[in-house]
Design a protein around this motif. Structure first.
Motif, PDB file in Angstrom:
ATOM      1  N   LEU A 156     -55.060  -7.974   2.133  1.00  0.00           N
ATOM      2  CA  LEU A 156     -55.396  -9.153   2.932  1.00  0.00           C
ATOM      3  C   LEU A 156     -54.407  -9.343   4.079  1.00  0.00           C
ATOM      4  O   LEU A 156     -54.804  -9.581   5.221  1.00  0.00           O
ATOM      5  CB  LEU A 156     -55.435 -10.400   2.056  1.00  0.00           C
ATOM      6  N   TYR A 157     -53.120  -9.230   3.794  1.00  0.00           N
ATOM      7  CA  TYR A 157     -52.105  -9.397   4.831  1.00  0.00           C
ATOM      8  C   TYR A 157     -52.208  -8.289   5.875  1.00  0.00           C
ATOM      9  O   TYR A 157     -52.024  -8.532   7.072  1.00  0.00           O
ATOM     10  CB  TYR A 157     -50.712  -9.438   4.206  1.00  0.00           C
ATOM     11  N   GLY A 158     -52.526  -7.065   5.442  1.00  0.00           N
ATOM     12  CA  GLY A 158     -52.732  -5.968   6.383  1.00  0.00           C
ATOM     13  C   GLY A 158     -53.881  -6.249   7.330  1.00  0.00           C
ATOM     14  O   GLY A 158     -53.782  -6.003   8.541  1.00  0.00           O
ATOM     15  N   LEU A 159     -54.971  -6.778   6.801  1.00  0.00           N
ATOM     16  CA  LEU A 159     -56.115  -7.129   7.655  1.00  0.00           C
ATOM     17  C   LEU A 159     -55.763  -8.228   8.647  1.00  0.00           C
ATOM     18  O   LEU A 159     -56.162  -8.174   9.816  1.00  0.00           O
ATOM     19  CB  LEU A 159     -57.294  -7.571   6.786  1.00  0.00           C
ATOM     20  N   ILE A 160     -54.999  -9.204   8.190  1.00  0.00           N
ATOM     21  CA  ILE A 160     -54.577 -10.281   9.090  1.00  0.00           C
ATOM     22  C   ILE A 160     -53.717  -9.737  10.221  1.00  0.00           C
ATOM     23  O   ILE A 160     -53.875 -10.124  11.384  1.00  0.00           O
ATOM     24  CB  ILE A 160     -53.842 -11.385   8.302  1.00  0.00           C
ATOM     25  N   VAL A 186     -53.732  -6.637  11.461  1.00  0.00           N
ATOM     26  CA  VAL A 186     -54.558  -5.831  12.363  1.00  0.00           C
ATOM     27  C   VAL A 186     -55.342  -6.742  13.310  1.00  0.00           C
ATOM     28  O   VAL A 186     -55.360  -6.519  14.525  1.00  0.00           O
ATOM     29  CB  VAL A 186     -55.510  -4.911  11.564  1.00  0.00           C
ATOM     30  N   VAL A 187     -55.970  -7.765  12.769  1.00  0.00           N
ATOM     31  CA  VAL A 187     -56.746  -8.692  13.595  1.00  0.00           C
ATOM     32  C   VAL A 187     -55.827  -9.426  14.573  1.00  0.00           C
ATOM     33  O   VAL A 187     -56.169  -9.591  15.755  1.00  0.00           O
ATOM     34  CB  VAL A 187     -57.528  -9.686  12.705  1.00  0.00           C
ATOM     35  N   GLY A 188     -54.662  -9.830  14.110  1.00  0.00           N
ATOM     36  CA  GLY A 188     -53.710 -10.501  14.994  1.00  0.00           C
ATOM     37  C   GLY A 188     -53.234  -9.607  16.128  1.00  0.00           C
ATOM     38  O   GLY A 188     -53.075 -10.062  17.265  1.00  0.00           O
ATOM     39  N   GLY A 189     -53.006  -8.343  15.836  1.00  0.00           N
ATOM     40  CA  GLY A 189     -52.603  -7.407  16.880  1.00  0.00           C
ATOM     41  C   GLY A 189     -53.690  -7.205  17.922  1.00  0.00           C
ATOM     42  O   GLY A 189     -53.417  -7.166  19.129  1.00  0.00           O
ATOM     43  N   LYS A 228     -53.187 -11.229  25.771  1.00  0.00           N
ATOM     44  CA  LYS A 228     -52.030 -10.990  26.633  1.00  0.00           C
ATOM     45  C   LYS A 228     -52.053  -9.628  27.316  1.00  0.00           C
ATOM     46  O   LYS A 228     -51.329  -9.412  28.277  1.00  0.00           O
ATOM     47  CB  LYS A 228     -50.733 -11.091  25.820  1.00  0.00           C
ATOM     48  N   GLY A 229     -52.817  -8.687  26.770  1.00  0.00           N
ATOM     49  CA  GLY A 229     -52.844  -7.345  27.338  1.00  0.00           C
ATOM     50  C   GLY A 229     -51.594  -6.541  27.021  1.00  0.00           C
ATOM     51  O   GLY A 229     -51.295  -5.569  27.701  1.00  0.00           O
ATOM     52  N   SER A 230     -50.881  -6.943  25.992  1.00  0.00           N
ATOM     53  CA  SER A 230     -49.616  -6.294  25.642  1.00  0.00           C
ATOM     54  C   SER A 230     -49.843  -5.157  24.651  1.00  0.00           C
ATOM     55  O   SER A 230     -50.372  -5.358  23.556  1.00  0.00           O
ATOM     56  CB  SER A 230     -48.669  -7.325  25.028  1.00  0.00           C
ATOM     57  N   ILE A 231     -49.430  -3.974  25.050  1.00  0.00           N
ATOM     58  CA  ILE A 231     -49.530  -2.811  24.170  1.00  0.00           C
ATOM     59  C   ILE A 231     -48.591  -2.975  22.970  1.00  0.00           C
ATOM     60  O   ILE A 231     -48.915  -2.537  21.867  1.00  0.00           O
ATOM     61  CB  ILE A 231     -49.190  -1.511  24.948  1.00  0.00           C
ATOM     62  N   ALA A 232     -47.450  -3.624  23.190  1.00  0.00           N
ATOM     63  CA  ALA A 232     -46.499  -3.828  22.090  1.00  0.00           C
ATOM     64  C   ALA A 232     -47.109  -4.676  20.977  1.00  0.00           C
ATOM     65  O   ALA A 232     -46.889  -4.405  19.793  1.00  0.00           O
ATOM     66  CB  ALA A 232     -45.224  -4.481  22.616  1.00  0.00           C
ATOM     67  N   GLY A 266     -48.583  -5.076  15.709  1.00  0.00           N
ATOM     68  CA  GLY A 266     -49.431  -5.751  14.734  1.00  0.00           C
ATOM     69  C   GLY A 266     -50.375  -4.811  14.025  1.00  0.00           C
ATOM     70  O   GLY A 266     -50.436  -4.774  12.794  1.00  0.00           O
ATOM     71  N   SER A 267     -51.115  -4.033  14.788  1.00  0.00           N
ATOM     72  CA  SER A 267     -52.099  -3.143  14.183  1.00  0.00           C
ATOM     73  C   SER A 267     -51.443  -1.993  13.435  1.00  0.00           C
ATOM     74  O   SER A 267     -51.910  -1.598  12.368  1.00  0.00           O
ATOM     75  CB  SER A 267     -53.041  -2.595  15.251  1.00  0.00           C
ATOM     76  N   GLY A 268     -50.366  -1.466  13.981  1.00  0.00           N
ATOM     77  CA  GLY A 268     -49.671  -0.360  13.298  1.00  0.00           C
ATOM     78  C   GLY A 268     -49.117  -0.790  11.956  1.00  0.00           C
ATOM     79  O   GLY A 268     -49.303  -0.112  10.941  1.00  0.00           O
ATOM     80  N   THR A 269     -48.462  -1.924  11.937  1.00  0.00           N
ATOM     81  CA  THR A 269     -47.931  -2.450  10.680  1.00  0.00           C
ATOM     82  C   THR A 269     -49.063  -2.820   9.724  1.00  0.00           C
ATOM     83  O   THR A 269     -48.984  -2.570   8.522  1.00  0.00           O
ATOM     84  CB  THR A 269     -47.059  -3.691  10.948  1.00  0.00           C
ATOM     85  N   GLY A 270     -50.135  -3.377  10.261  1.00  0.00           N
ATOM     86  CA  GLY A 270     -51.287  -3.728   9.439  1.00  0.00           C
ATOM     87  C   GLY A 270     -51.928  -2.516   8.790  1.00  0.00           C
ATOM     88  O   GLY A 270     -52.269  -2.535   7.603  1.00  0.00           O
ATOM     89  N   PHE A 271     -52.078  -1.435   9.562  1.00  0.00           N
ATOM     90  CA  PHE A 271     -52.655  -0.216   8.995  1.00  0.00           C
ATOM     91  C   PHE A 271     -51.751   0.398   7.924  1.00  0.00           C
ATOM     92  O   PHE A 271     -52.233   0.923   6.927  1.00  0.00           O
ATOM     93  CB  PHE A 271     -52.961   0.806  10.085  1.00  0.00           C
TER      94      PHE A 271
END
Length: 54
Positions: free
Chosen positions: A9-13, A15-18, A25-29, A34-39
């Motif tokens: 659940l936290y991983g999905l949150i 990924v969606v947040g990233g 914001k258009g921020s690659i960081a 967010g998505s990298g840590t989520g995955f």
């Protein structure tokens, strides 16, 4: 309740947040962070679930 449910659940949150942060914001960081840590958390949750089933 087992811990892998919270991990998934936290991983999905994250990924969606990233993705939302990148869209606003258009921020690659934000996308990578967010998505990298989520995955990684999704992978950890899946592996834990797989080990639990054995």
């Amino acid at each position: 309740m087992h811990d892998f449910y919270f991990i998934i659940l936290y991983g999905l949150i994250l990924v969606v947040g990233g993705v939302i942060g990148f869209a606003k914001k258009g921020s690659i960081a934000l996308l990578v962070g967010g998505s990298g840590t989520g995955f990684l958390l999704l992978l950890a949750g899946y592996l834990t679930l797989k080990a639990f089933k054995k």
